[in-house]
Design a protein around this motif. Structure first.
Motif, PDB file in Angstrom:
ATOM      1  N   ALA B 156     -18.830  14.397  29.091  1.00 25.83           N
ATOM      2  CA  ALA B 156     -18.251  15.674  28.250  1.00 25.83           C
ATOM      3  C   ALA B 156     -18.990  16.247  27.307  1.00 25.83           C
ATOM      4  O   ALA B 156     -18.489  17.797  26.472  1.00 25.83           O
ATOM      5  N   THR B 157     -20.288  15.496  26.637  1.00 24.10           N
ATOM      6  CA  THR B 157     -21.140  16.301  26.172  1.00 24.10           C
ATOM      7  C   THR B 157     -21.660  17.908  26.273  1.00 24.10           C
ATOM      8  O   THR B 157     -21.489  18.672  25.821  1.00 24.10           O
ATOM      9  N   TYR B 158     -21.823  17.376  27.634  1.00 23.31           N
ATOM     10  CA  TYR B 158     -22.292  18.560  28.512  1.00 23.31           C
ATOM     11  C   TYR B 158     -21.470  19.669  28.666  1.00 23.31           C
ATOM     12  O   TYR B 158     -21.564  20.932  28.547  1.00 23.31           O
ATOM     13  N   ILE B 159     -20.351  19.563  28.788  1.00 26.94           N
ATOM     14  CA  ILE B 159     -19.505  20.177  29.314  1.00 26.94           C
ATOM     15  C   ILE B 159     -18.909  20.922  27.787  1.00 26.94           C
ATOM     16  O   ILE B 159     -19.183  21.900  27.647  1.00 26.94           O
ATOM     17  N   ARG B 160     -18.823  20.021  26.634  1.00 27.26           N
ATOM     18  CA  ARG B 160     -19.134  20.820  25.331  1.00 27.26           C
ATOM     19  C   ARG B 160     -19.585  21.918  24.886  1.00 27.26           C
ATOM     20  O   ARG B 160     -19.596  22.505  24.708  1.00 27.26           O
ATOM     21  N   MET B 161     -21.426  21.683  25.111  1.00 26.82           N
ATOM     22  CA  MET B 161     -22.326  22.258  25.136  1.00 26.82           C
ATOM     23  C   MET B 161     -22.362  23.472  25.566  1.00 26.82           C
ATOM     24  O   MET B 161     -22.704  24.947  25.341  1.00 26.82           O
ATOM     25  N   LEU B 162     -21.417  23.148  26.519  1.00 25.66           N
ATOM     26  CA  LEU B 162     -21.565  24.246  28.037  1.00 25.66           C
ATOM     27  C   LEU B 162     -20.939  25.605  27.490  1.00 25.66           C
ATOM     28  O   LEU B 162     -21.348  26.656  27.565  1.00 25.66           O
ATOM     29  N   MET B 163     -19.715  25.600  27.519  1.00 24.96           N
ATOM     30  CA  MET B 163     -18.318  26.300  26.657  1.00 24.96           C
ATOM     31  C   MET B 163     -18.755  26.531  25.276  1.00 24.96           C
ATOM     32  O   MET B 163     -18.738  27.561  24.858  1.00 24.96           O
ATOM     33  N   THR B 164     -19.486  25.473  24.579  1.00 25.76           N
ATOM     34  CA  THR B 164     -19.711  26.399  23.132  1.00 25.76           C
ATOM     35  C   THR B 164     -21.007  27.180  23.361  1.00 25.76           C
ATOM     36  O   THR B 164     -21.279  28.150  22.452  1.00 25.76           O
ATOM     37  N   GLU B 165     -21.691  26.991  24.127  1.00 25.84           N
ATOM     38  CA  GLU B 165     -22.904  28.208  24.005  1.00 25.84           C
ATOM     39  C   GLU B 165     -21.633  29.402  24.676  1.00 25.84           C
ATOM     40  O   GLU B 165     -22.723  30.478  24.662  1.00 25.84           O
ATOM     41  N   LEU B 166     -21.491  29.284  25.909  1.00 22.01           N
ATOM     42  CA  LEU B 166     -21.058  30.391  26.226  1.00 22.01           C
ATOM     43  C   LEU B 166     -19.831  31.264  25.140  1.00 22.01           C
ATOM     44  O   LEU B 166     -19.611  32.316  24.829  1.00 22.01           O
ATOM     45  N   ASN B 167     -19.276  30.408  24.458  1.00 17.70           N
ATOM     46  CA  ASN B 167     -18.569  30.548  23.360  1.00 17.70           C
ATOM     47  C   ASN B 167     -19.904  31.840  22.379  1.00 17.70           C
ATOM     48  O   ASN B 167     -19.185  32.354  21.443  1.00 17.70           O
ATOM     49  N   ARG B 168     -20.694  31.430  22.588  1.00 18.04           N
ATOM     50  CA  ARG B 168     -22.094  31.854  20.926  1.00 18.04           C
ATOM     51  C   ARG B 168     -22.104  33.223  22.138  1.00 18.04           C
ATOM     52  O   ARG B 168     -21.921  34.521  21.607  1.00 18.04           O
ATOM     53  N   ILE B 169     -22.510  33.123  23.362  1.00 21.60           N
ATOM     54  CA  ILE B 169     -22.238  34.440  23.736  1.00 21.60           C
ATOM     55  C   ILE B 169     -21.609  35.552  23.626  1.00 21.60           C
ATOM     56  O   ILE B 169     -21.570  37.016  23.202  1.00 21.60           O
ATOM     57  N   SER B 170     -20.367  35.578  24.117  1.00 21.46           N
ATOM     58  CA  SER B 170     -18.774  35.807  23.495  1.00 21.46           C
ATOM     59  C   SER B 170     -18.755  36.301  22.179  1.00 21.46           C
ATOM     60  O   SER B 170     -18.131  37.454  21.760  1.00 21.46           O
ATOM     61  N   SER B 171     -19.136  35.419  21.569  1.00 20.39           N
ATOM     62  CA  SER B 171     -18.964  35.879  19.493  1.00 20.39           C
ATOM     63  C   SER B 171     -19.502  36.579  19.850  1.00 20.39           C
ATOM     64  O   SER B 171     -19.731  37.302  18.274  1.00 20.39           O
ATOM     65  N   HIS B 172     -21.082  36.746  20.214  1.00 21.03           N
ATOM     66  CA  HIS B 172     -22.114  37.629  19.657  1.00 21.03           C
ATOM     67  C   HIS B 172     -22.640  38.733  20.253  1.00 21.03           C
ATOM     68  O   HIS B 172     -21.844  39.873  20.037  1.00 21.03           O
ATOM     69  N   LEU B 173     -21.506  38.718  21.196  1.00 22.00           N
ATOM     70  CA  LEU B 173     -21.127  40.284  21.901  1.00 22.00           C
ATOM     71  C   LEU B 173     -19.768  40.670  21.559  1.00 22.00           C
ATOM     72  O   LEU B 173     -19.781  42.229  21.060  1.00 22.00           O
ATOM     73  N   MET B 174     -18.919  40.639  21.012  1.00 19.18           N
ATOM     74  CA  MET B 174     -18.177  40.292  20.059  1.00 19.18           C
ATOM     75  C   MET B 174     -18.502  41.879  18.621  1.00 19.18           C
ATOM     76  O   MET B 174     -18.491  41.943  18.204  1.00 19.18           O
ATOM     77  N   TRP B 175     -20.114  40.142  18.719  1.00 14.00           N
ATOM     78  CA  TRP B 175     -20.257  40.655  17.151  1.00 14.00           C
ATOM     79  C   TRP B 175     -20.744  42.230  17.166  1.00 14.00           C
ATOM     80  O   TRP B 175     -20.945  43.401  17.081  1.00 14.00           O
ATOM     81  N   MET B 176     -22.068  42.830  18.603  1.00 12.89           N
ATOM     82  CA  MET B 176     -22.409  43.250  18.962  1.00 12.89           C
ATOM     83  C   MET B 176     -21.673  44.692  19.439  1.00 12.89           C
ATOM     84  O   MET B 176     -22.403  45.888  19.113  1.00 12.89           O
ATOM     85  N   ALA B 177     -20.591  44.758  19.782  1.00 11.01           N
ATOM     86  CA  ALA B 177     -19.245  45.600  19.831  1.00 11.01           C
ATOM     87  C   ALA B 177     -19.132  46.153  19.189  1.00 11.01           C
ATOM     88  O   ALA B 177     -18.764  47.701  18.361  1.00 11.01           O
ATOM     89  N   THR B 178     -18.427  44.965  17.557  1.00 12.78           N
ATOM     90  CA  THR B 178     -17.737  45.898  16.704  1.00 12.78           C
ATOM     91  C   THR B 178     -19.475  46.695  15.435  1.00 12.78           C
ATOM     92  O   THR B 178     -18.742  47.374  14.895  1.00 12.78           O
ATOM     93  N   ASN B 179     -20.493  45.986  15.706  1.00 13.34           N
ATOM     94  CA  ASN B 179     -21.442  47.022  15.691  1.00 13.34           C
ATOM     95  C   ASN B 179     -21.812  48.233  15.664  1.00 13.34           C
ATOM     96  O   ASN B 179     -21.834  49.015  14.675  1.00 13.34           O
TER      97      ASN B 179
END
Lengths: 166, 452
Positions: B156-179
């Motif tokens: 469960a811990t590893y799934i959480r880390m995996l999902m949140t890291e993917l989420n970090r990528i998507s969030s930063h991608l969104m930032w790159m896009a809007t920036n």
């Protein structure tokens, strides 16, 4: 404000539930709040990570250490030391009759928005704050919604310049 | 403006509790503004060791009222990233004072959380930062588990880390896009959304929805990773990593982009610490503070990654940090992919997690537990806890006070965007109005989290 500044080492630690000893919890009298925070800042706590308030109106029986009289409001301040990798959580009891705490704006300017939020949602005032106005709710809003005696769903929407049906 | 606003402890009147007349939230002419407030609006944040505020008149933006102009920007401005409203005092095109006015997206989530059981809580908190919803769920779940004292399985811990890291990528991608779009690079906008789409598709496959997942819950995660997830994650990692170099090529060497980013919105480490700024904003000033490294939660002490720091604290540093954090997150995701443990994806504690559907038909006890969990919810011992994690925008804290019932007595989220917004007056002072757009973008506020 007391003449004797409580040194940070003298803070009464309280058992923390945060796990792995991340945070030290201490109860600070309201009159000493600013002095203790100033001492902690001098002691290497560079950042005020978080400040919020809690309304304990419907939960007066919460467990408190001996000697601390629980009041209706509690202001919770989280200080962070990056050099020591420590957190300290100060809990200040604030009576309902006089919900005023000293502002920490001149020690940590970053608490400005947090204090305004605590004021806006819970009605705890911060003496010395440069601009203690509502931050999340409209200016004309009446009451402080995060108080436990605030009626939920009493007025659905308040619009500007429309007097509510109260 | 009434005079009761700036009272000191000495002359403080006894406030009646019900008294709720407040000052206005707007920015006013200098003649109507107190010196303390003026200092705040010009971003005079550094304090001398003795305590007094630096005199705002010392800052070389002293003007009389008829020389300047106060304009309003937002809340319906396309480049304020949501419903952020700014009031700016301008001299010609130069920004002198700034006041962010927020609250246009306030939905009372903290109040609502007091009426939702712990098992329902993550549906609520996930809607705060809608670009990184899994982080709110993680902070809330970690805080609840700390109060409960349950240990969750390694998977469960590893799934959480995996999902949140993917989420970090998507969030930063969104930032790159809007920036990119704020800087006039509409192609970056398309590319950022294109890659983010892959991650959102994977989220949809795993959690059922693209946003507001309610996937990370107290006790573990809602469901195991889908069959073939390794291939999906591998494809995401390879694509994002390759394309991050394409963005680099598109933007980093681009003259217009660099001129609009370099040396704009400068922040020093002392100012950032004073303003409680965290995340890429703090790291851009050279402070190597990343909670994943400095105060590890989950299993971040078991993965290898670099904390990216900047030097100058300007917009360009913040861009570089986010671009490189995408690569670091890919690195972490690859390690998690290789090290994903077998086992259960949620704790088998019938008091916290509902029993599997199949057991309900066979076991009376399972039926009772199922019924109890979904009607009343599980009870959490009395106490209070503050848990902080590193969201894409900085320190995301969750403070829960529990009275021993099944609902949080008080839930407070420390939104990093909310705090980071305080740096705007400082970042914008002395800059051009056209740079204000770049500065807002580089702070990366998500108004859902600011207003909550």
């Amino acid at each position: 404000m007391t003449s004797v500044i409580t040194p940070p080492a003298a803070l009464e630690p309280y058992p923390s539930t945060d796990g792995v000893g991340v945070a030290t919890i201490a109860f600070v009298p309201r009159s000493d709040f600013r002095a203790v925070v100033a001492a902690l800042k001098a002691d290497g706590f560079e950042m005020a990570a978080d400040l919020c308030a809690v309304d304990y109106l419907t939960f007066p029986t919460r467990s408190l250490p001996v000697g601390v009289v629980g009041e209706r409001f509690e202001v919770v301040l989280n200080l962070l030391s990056m050099s020591k990798r420590q957190r300290v959580r100060l809990r200040v009891q604030v009576p309902a009759a006089d919900p005023v705490v000293d502002s920490l704006y001149d020690l940590y300017p970053g608490t400005e928005a947090m204090e305004r939020e605590a004021f806006d949602l819970l009605g705890v005032r911060f003496a010395g704050h440069p601009d203690l106005s509502r931050i999340l709710l409209p200016e004309e809003w009446e009451g402080h919604p995060l108080r436990k005696d605030y009626g939920i769903g009493r007025v659905p929407v308040q619009f500007k310049s429309t007097p509510g049906p109260r | 403006m009434d005079e009761t606003k700036n009272v000191t402890a000495v002359e403080r009147p006894l406030w009646p509790t019900e008294e709720t007349s407040e000052g206005s939230q707007e920015l006013f002419e200098r003649s109507k503004t107190s010196p303390e407030e003026l200092g705040r609006e010009v971003g005079a944040v550094l304090r001398l060791p003795e305590g007094p505020i630096i005199d705002p008149t010392q800052i070389d933006i002293e003007r009389s009222d008829d020389e300047t102009m106060i304009i309003n920007m937002g809340p319906q401005h396309p480049s304020t990233h949501g419903v952020l409203r700014l009031m700016l005092e301008l001299d010609g095109e130069v920004v002198l004072r700034t006041k962010p006015i927020i609250g246009y997206l306030h939905t009372g989530m903290e109040k609502q959380a007091e009426d939702l059981a712990f098992i329902q809580g993550s549906t609520n908190v996930t809607r705060m930062d809608y670009l990184a919803p899994l982080y709110q769920e993680l902070a809330f779940s970690l805080a609840t588990e700390a109060l409960l004292g349950v240990e969750i399985p390694a998977r469960a811990t590893y799934i959480r880390m995996l999902m949140t890291e993917l989420n970090r990528i998507s969030s930063h991608l969104m930032w790159m896009a809007t920036n990119g779009m704020d800087m006039g690079s509409t192609s970056m906008m398309i590319y950022g959304f294109r890659e983010r789409e892959m991650i959102l598709s994977f989220f949809e496959k795993t959690t059922g929805v693209r946003m507001n997942h309610n996937y990370i819950r107290p006790g573990g995660v809602a469901a195991d990773l889908p069959d073939g997830w390794e291939d999906d994650v591998e494809v995401i990692c390879n694509t994002v990593e390759t394309r991050s170099y394409e963005y680099d090529q598109l933007l980093t060497g681009q003259t217009i982009f660099r001129q609009r980013m370099e040396g704009i919105g400068n922040l020093t480490a002392e100012e950032a610490l004073a303003l409680s700024v965290t995340g890429p904003l703090l790291r851009s000033t050279g402070v190597p503070w990343d909670l994943r490294r400095t105060m590890p939660y989950c299993a971040y002490d078991a993965v290898d990654f670099d904390v990216i720091v900047g030097t100058y604290g300007d917009n360009f540093d913040r861009y570089s940090i986010r671009l490189n954090e995408i690569r670091e997150s890919v690195k972490i995701v690859r390690q998690l992919l290789a090290a994903m443990p077998r086992g259960d994806y949620r704790v088998q504690n019938a008091k916290v997690t509902p029993p599997p559907r199949g057991r309900i038909d066979q076991s009376m006890e399972a039926l009772i537990h199922h019924f109890k969990v979904f009607t009343e919810g599980f009870t959490v011992p009395e106490g209070e806890v503050y848990v902080a994690i590193e969201s894409p925008r900085g320190e995301l804290g969750c403070y829960i006070a529990s009275d021993g019932g099944s609902k949080p007595y008080r839930l407070h989220m420390r939104g990093p965007s909310f705090v980071n917004l305080q740096a705007l007056p400082l970042l914008m002072r002395g800059g051009l109005l056209s740079d204000a757009v770049a500065v807002i973008s580089s702070v990366d506020p998500v108004m859902g989290e600011v207003d909550r």
